[in-house]
Write an enzyme that holds these catalytic residues in place. Sequence first.
Site, short mmCIF file in Angstrom:
data_model
loop_
_atom_site.label_atom_id
_atom_site.label_comp_id
_atom_site.label_asym_id
_atom_site.label_seq_id
_atom_site.Cartn_x
_atom_site.Cartn_y
_atom_site.Cartn_z
CG ASP A 1 -5.87 -5.54 2.75
OD1 ASP A 1 -6.51 -6.56 3.06
OD2 ASP A 1 -5.78 -5.12 1.58
CB SER B 1 -0.94 -0.03 1.21
OG SER B 1 -1.85 1.04 1.18
CB THR B 2 1.30 4.03 2.44
OG1 THR B 2 -0.10 4.08 2.70
CG2 THR B 2 1.87 5.44 2.42
CG MET C 1 -1.82 3.37 7.54
SD MET C 1 -0.62 3.74 8.84
CE MET C 1 -1.73 4.37 10.12
CG HIS D 1 -4.25 -0.94 -0.64
ND1 HIS D 1 -3.91 -0.93 0.70
CD2 HIS D 1 -4.85 -2.13 -0.86
CE1 HIS D 1 -4.28 -2.07 1.25
NE2 HIS D 1 -4.86 -2.82 0.32
#
Length: 357
Positions: A302, A180-181, A299, A206
Amino acid sequence: MNPVNVMVVDDSAVVRKIVGEMLAAAPGIRLLHAVSDPLLAIERMKQQWPDVIVLDVEMPRMDGITFLKKIMAERPTPVIICSTLTEKGAQTTMAAMAAGAVTVIAKPKLGLKDFLNDSSAELVSAIRAAAQVNVRRLAARAAMPAQAPVKLTADAILPPAGEARPPLQTTERVVAIGTSTGGTLALEEVLTALPRVTPGIVIVQHMPEKFTAAFADRLDKLCQIEVREAQHNDRVLPGRALIAPGGKHMLLRRDGARYCVDVIDGPLVNRHRPSVDVLFRSVARHAGANALGIIMTGMGDDGAAGLLEMRKAGARTVAQDEESCVVYGMPKEAVKRGGVEKTVPLKSIDREILQQR
């Protein structure tokens, strides 16, 4: 704790007004400045430097990418790109991500006010995540060429497999990656290091819809392997990486001795679509010990539950280490739950993938 000071740089007065109002209502966040272009932002930043910047990319006098590169060179700061949801905007946004932005929030050309109001929780969550990034790692990457919704689990898409194990009469291997991030640049570092002969790879990053196609196209030009946005029924092949489309879930499926992907609609899982947990659960069910699961910078949590399911199904599991993460959230949670067999720095992940051949 001190509030997170946020600067909004966007030439839309509507965006500045609505984002300012939603930030004023968010505990622990303070709107420091809201300006219409980067030159005004530079003047305001001489007075007080923000903790997080929410930045448009197409603006008068100075474009957002030029401004972002200037910020990352002078004083690296977490930047969230707020970009128009178009194919052209997606290409520009990928350049901004490559320059060091931590994540992207998509905005439509029409219905902007309603969209921003509906997306307030997503934006506030992104700002809080950005405030926690490892700025030193962010700078290193850039130097390289409201009410939260109900949090669903992967059960909403694919029920647990129980104790059953998939049949293993195949030599096909598959690598599943979730991030993600900070993941766009991390994935670039990993995938560009891979030779043409490599196991088939399935990836959840994401990212909003439309942006994943541009992201995949960019990586495809940089990598020896083929990188593409996944389509329903695509085969997972050696030398190919499939990236889940934004706004869709991606699941691995066994088709005889081959692996394919299903790209489907469905509710948000762990507040994401695509969800890493959904992908990892499907890999646990259909690939088992033929798989390698990798969880990288991001972050939240997930992927943590899904990685544990993969490990229990006999897969090798790897997490990116804290030192090399922009945000050590997803890997940390996966380690905490017992789903991680091995923790390695980002520079070693390509070697873990090649061991899967």
